[in-house]
Design a protein around this motif. Structure first.
Motif, PDB file in Angstrom:
ATOM      1  N   THR A   1     -16.553   6.352   0.677  1.00  0.00           N
ATOM      2  CA  THR A   1     -15.896   5.045   0.776  1.00  0.00           C
ATOM      3  C   THR A   1     -15.614   4.381  -0.568  1.00  0.00           C
ATOM      4  O   THR A   1     -15.066   3.275  -0.594  1.00  0.00           O
ATOM      5  N   ASP A   2     -15.965   5.011  -1.685  1.00  0.00           N
ATOM      6  CA  ASP A   2     -15.734   4.402  -2.992  1.00  0.00           C
ATOM      7  C   ASP A   2     -14.532   5.067  -3.666  1.00  0.00           C
ATOM      8  O   ASP A   2     -14.359   6.285  -3.595  1.00  0.00           O
ATOM      9  N   HIS A   3     -13.720   4.257  -4.359  1.00  0.00           N
ATOM     10  CA  HIS A   3     -12.469   4.777  -4.928  1.00  0.00           C
ATOM     11  C   HIS A   3     -12.677   5.707  -6.125  1.00  0.00           C
ATOM     12  O   HIS A   3     -11.720   6.342  -6.592  1.00  0.00           O
ATOM     13  N   HIS A   4     -13.894   5.822  -6.614  1.00  0.00           N
ATOM     14  CA  HIS A   4     -14.158   6.729  -7.726  1.00  0.00           C
ATOM     15  C   HIS A   4     -14.198   8.193  -7.289  1.00  0.00           C
ATOM     16  O   HIS A   4     -14.226   9.085  -8.140  1.00  0.00           O
ATOM     17  N   TYR A   5     -14.206   8.438  -5.987  1.00  0.00           N
ATOM     18  CA  TYR A   5     -14.419   9.790  -5.492  1.00  0.00           C
ATOM     19  C   TYR A   5     -13.200  10.308  -4.727  1.00  0.00           C
ATOM     20  O   TYR A   5     -12.302   9.557  -4.343  1.00  0.00           O
ATOM     21  N   ARG A   6     -13.200  11.623  -4.479  1.00  0.00           N
ATOM     22  CA  ARG A   6     -12.053  12.320  -3.908  1.00  0.00           C
ATOM     23  C   ARG A   6     -11.520  11.741  -2.597  1.00  0.00           C
ATOM     24  O   ARG A   6     -10.295  11.540  -2.475  1.00  0.00           O
ATOM     25  N   PRO A   7     -12.354  11.464  -1.572  1.00  0.00           N
ATOM     26  CA  PRO A   7     -11.790  11.063  -0.282  1.00  0.00           C
ATOM     27  C   PRO A   7     -10.871   9.842  -0.355  1.00  0.00           C
ATOM     28  O   PRO A   7      -9.747   9.873   0.171  1.00  0.00           O
ATOM     29  N   VAL A   8     -11.319   8.768  -0.983  1.00  0.00           N
ATOM     30  CA  VAL A   8     -10.495   7.554  -1.066  1.00  0.00           C
ATOM     31  C   VAL A   8      -9.267   7.800  -1.931  1.00  0.00           C
ATOM     32  O   VAL A   8      -8.160   7.328  -1.622  1.00  0.00           O
ATOM     33  N   GLN A   9      -9.428   8.557  -3.005  1.00  0.00           N
ATOM     34  CA  GLN A   9      -8.286   8.849  -3.874  1.00  0.00           C
ATOM     35  C   GLN A   9      -7.225   9.663  -3.131  1.00  0.00           C
ATOM     36  O   GLN A   9      -6.026   9.452  -3.325  1.00  0.00           O
ATOM     37  N   GLU A  10      -7.659  10.578  -2.254  1.00  0.00           N
ATOM     38  CA  GLU A  10      -6.696  11.354  -1.467  1.00  0.00           C
ATOM     39  C   GLU A  10      -5.901  10.452  -0.527  1.00  0.00           C
ATOM     40  O   GLU A  10      -4.693  10.642  -0.344  1.00  0.00           O
ATOM     41  N   ILE A  11      -6.575   9.481   0.075  1.00  0.00           N
ATOM     42  CA  ILE A  11      -5.875   8.551   0.968  1.00  0.00           C
ATOM     43  C   ILE A  11      -4.873   7.714   0.180  1.00  0.00           C
ATOM     44  O   ILE A  11      -3.742   7.481   0.624  1.00  0.00           O
ATOM     45  N   ALA A  12      -5.279   7.267  -0.997  1.00  0.00           N
ATOM     46  CA  ALA A  12      -4.369   6.491  -1.849  1.00  0.00           C
ATOM     47  C   ALA A  12      -3.168   7.340  -2.263  1.00  0.00           C
ATOM     48  O   ALA A  12      -2.019   6.863  -2.253  1.00  0.00           O
ATOM     49  N   ASP A  13      -3.404   8.595  -2.616  1.00  0.00           N
ATOM     50  CA  ASP A  13      -2.295   9.489  -2.983  1.00  0.00           C
ATOM     51  C   ASP A  13      -1.329   9.659  -1.817  1.00  0.00           C
ATOM     52  O   ASP A  13      -0.101   9.654  -1.998  1.00  0.00           O
ATOM     53  N   ALA A  14      -1.892   9.817  -0.609  1.00  0.00           N
ATOM     54  CA  ALA A  14      -1.054  10.022   0.572  1.00  0.00           C
ATOM     55  C   ALA A  14      -0.206   8.793   0.895  1.00  0.00           C
ATOM     56  O   ALA A  14       0.837   8.906   1.557  1.00  0.00           O
ATOM     57  N   SER A  15      -0.634   7.627   0.416  1.00  0.00           N
ATOM     58  CA  SER A  15       0.114   6.393   0.675  1.00  0.00           C
ATOM     59  C   SER A  15       1.466   6.390  -0.031  1.00  0.00           C
ATOM     60  O   SER A  15       2.366   5.626   0.352  1.00  0.00           O
ATOM     61  N   GLU A  16       1.620   7.231  -1.037  1.00  0.00           N
ATOM     62  CA  GLU A  16       2.894   7.324  -1.759  1.00  0.00           C
ATOM     63  C   GLU A  16       4.027   7.755  -0.831  1.00  0.00           C
ATOM     64  O   GLU A  16       5.183   7.402  -1.050  1.00  0.00           O
TER      65      GLU A  16
END
Length: 681
Positions: free
Chosen positions: A344-359
């Protein structure tokens, strides 16, 4: 019997510390007149909702008390009827009172935090965290006092009384379910309404004064995360202690009353460790607030481990295997927080992947977010399984009959020992969130907003972490309560009941319906948010048609949105709440105790996994949105941000309504089965 005075003494010390902290926090400056105005609106709205919610819960609780009395009376246990019903009502009252007190402190700490942020980030952290600590100390103290005093008042017979005071745990579970469910519906309906119309349709910032739903949204943080989660963990403390006490009855020939009272003594020791951990938290002007709070948590865990050794030597004959079982629980609490942080923290892969997919839009954001949500079940399930196996093995190595099962009870109490500190972190979240909203709505200078942004981000993380802790502790608790249920049935039928035959048709059907209830309940809870949010959205859209409101020259009608959200939440919480209580009774009455055992077993496993999906998935979506708002992928107003807002909106009822309500539901099913066991023979 020195154990009860020790528990009562430590609980009173914790209440005194909470009083000192409250006096310190409430004596601080309340900031500018505009800050006070916003804070007063939040406080009035929160108190109005709680008053109406608990009036509804009180009626339902009294009806159920009559049912409990009648069940015991007609099943030939007239001597226990009044005691069990009164214990149930006392548990319900204490649970409600603990949640209300915690929320009342929170809605008064928020404006002090906002005022402190005008001059110092460190002072703002200390103010908000101590405000949360007041809730944590009061809730755990009241739970321990309630269990201890109920045990003493009902005779303190070590081989009989634990089976009677289970009514106290059921009362706490009943109130917690409705408090968490109603508060969760309220907070997410207001949040969804504010975000979709404000951020997406009107394109205005979060907590903008022109948004009619913004006060209702800030009220929701308190009634959902403070009162709701407070009642949830109050109930965890009560139910887990009582379940462990029931299992301790089997070891009475070995430890006597010491084995039965060990759970509440160890929780009291954990409360003392939490006091020390809380007092070590200090803010810094430029440091990460999470560093300070994590340090306090680790101090609490280490002191709890030391005091666990003291408790085992005092009450469990110094058997090292039980100490190791307790350490398993403490370590599990740390690991659950770390795993939740990873997902659940933006420093790690899972949240960053969701943010990338938002593009590439909302659809890919949702697909990626849901895949992360499903993935989050793996590591926690392995950790829970490993903890139970280790604790059981350590207990078995004592060579004592029933030592394995008691080892799992000691592990559960070990995990529960840090509960007061975790609650402090949880209540810190909505206080910081509210303070950020007060700063924004009072149009404070930019430097004040930056200080609060850092604190708000930390609060968002702590709320996610405490949900992880809550479901981890619930997983151990329901295993404990399931074994307590089997022990109680054995007592009632006069022979050993230690096997649930899944090949039996009634048992298989009960198990199938147990899994079904979890999904049906979650569906009702999420739908309730949607229905209530629709009321809010329509009202906000209507008010936005007024050009004066959008120009900022006319104040929106905040009170009307609060009232609409309150009515919607209370109306829509009743059906899923009644379903949760009535369905297991139907299973037990029609297919009897073994089928209900299958119902509990499979329903519990399903509830744990679905709660992990909803909690962590929702938290990941939320933090992906916040990560983009911090400047990634184009920042606020970008296409990626709009997609992330949609994903966050989907995750809102997952993580703050259905997920947390499932924590309570799976424990309520177990405590209800314990209390009404005579009906299912």
């Amino acid at each position: 019997m020195l154990e009860i005075p020790v528990v009562v003494g430590i609980s009173i010390i914790a209440l005194i510390v909470a009083g000192i902290l409250a006096r310190s926090v409430l004596s601080q400056d309340e900031g500018t007149p505009k800050m006070k105005e916003v804070a007063d609106a939040i406080r009035v709205g929160a108190e109005a909702f709680i008053k109406r919610q608990y009036s509804t819960i009180a009626v339902l609780a009294i009806v159920l008390a009559v049912v409990i009395f009648c069940v015991y009376y007609i099943t030939g246990q007239q001597a226990l009827a009044a005691d069990t019903a009164l214990a149930y009502l006392f548990g319900a009252f204490c649970s409600a009172l603990a949640g209300v007190i915690g929320m009342s402190v929170a809605v008064r700490s928020n404006v002090r935090t906002a005022a402190a942020a005008q001059t110092s980030a460190a002072k703002a952290l200390e103010t908000s965290f101590r405000g949360g600590a007041i809730s944590g100390l009061i809730i755990v103290s009241m739970s321990l006092l309630g269990v201890s005093l109920t045990y003493y008042a009902l005779g303190a017979n070590p081989q009989v009384t634990p089976f009677i005071i289970v009514g106290y745990g059921f009362g706490a579970s009943f109130v917690a379910l409705f408090a968490q469910l109603g508060g969760g519906i309220y907070t997410k309906a207001a949040d969804v309404g504010a975000d979709l119309v404000g951020k997406v349709e009107a394109g205005i910032p979060e907590d903008d004064v022109r948004n009619p739903a913004v006060i209702a949204d800030l009220v929701g943080d308190n009634v959902g995360d403070c009162a709701g989660r407070g009642a949830d963990l109050f109930e965890s403390t009560a139910a887990e202690n009582i379940g462990a006490m029931i299992l301790g009855v089997a070891l009475f020939p070995v430890f006597g009353e010491n084995g039965i009272l060990f759970p509440i003594v160890m929780c009291a020791f954990g409360l003392f460790a939490s006091i020390i951990g809380i007092l070590t938290v200090r803010g810094t002007e430029n440091g990460d607030p999470m560093v300070s709070m994590n340090r306090g948590y680790y101090i609490t865990a280490i002191i709890s481990a030391i005091l666990l050794y003291v408790a085992v030597n005092w009450l469990l004959q110094g058997i090292i295997w039980f100490y190791l079982a307790g350490l398993v629980g403490i370590v599990l609490s740390v690991l659950f927080l770390r795993v939740t942080l990873y997902y659940t923290d933006h420093h790690y892969r899972p949240v960053q992947e969701i943010a990338d997919a938002s593009e590439t839009g909302a659809a890919t954001n949702i697909i990626t977010g849901f895949s992360v949500a499903l993935e989050t079940t793996a590591i926690p399930a392995i950790l829970i399984g490993a903890a139970l196996l280790l604790a059981y093995q350590f207990g078995t190595m004592t060579g004592i009959a029933f030592g394995g099962i008691y080892g799992t009870a000691v592990a559960t109490i070990g995990m529960l020992s840090v509960c007061a500190y975790v609650l402090a972190m949880d209540a810190f979240g909505p206080i910081a969130d509210n303070a950020g909203g007060i700063v924004e709505m009072s149009q404070a200078p930019e430097d004040v907003r930056k200080r609060m942004d850092a604190l708000d981000a930390a609060g968002n993380t702590t709320k996610a972490l405490t949900k992880g802790y809550a479901i981890g502790s619930a997983a151990l608790a329901v295993f404990l309560l399931f074994n307590a249920y089997m022990s109680d049935i054995s007592r009632l039928i006069g022979k050993t009941f230690d096997t649930v035959n899944i090949a039996s048709i009634p048992v298989f059907v009960g198990a199938l319906l147990g899994a079904m209830l979890i999904f049906l309940f979650a569906g009702f809870a999420i739908r309730a948010v949607s229905k209530t949010a629709q009321y809010v959205i329509n009202e906000v859209r209507t008010q936005f048609k007024d050009p004066a409101i959008m120009a900022g020259t006319k104040k929106p009608d905040y009170a009307r949105v609060i009232d609409i959200t309150t009515l919607g939440a209370l109306k829509n919480m009743v059906i899923p709440g009644i379903l949760a209580v009535a369905f297991p009774i139907f299973i037990g009455v029609t297919m009897k105790y073994e089928a209900l055992g299958g119902f509990l077993l499979v329903g519990t496993i399903t509830g744990i996994l679905l709660a992990l999906i909803l909690n962590n998935g929702g938290g990941a979506w939320d933090n992906a949105k916040k990560y983009i708002e911090s400047g990634a992928h184009g920042g606020k107003g970008s296409e990626a941000h709009k997609a992330a807002v949609i994903g966050d909106t989907l995750g809102d009822p997952f993580k703050d309504t259905a997920g947390p309500s499932l924590h309570v539901l799976i424990k309520l099913l177990a405590t209800l089965s314990l209390v009404l066991a005579p009906l299912f023979i």
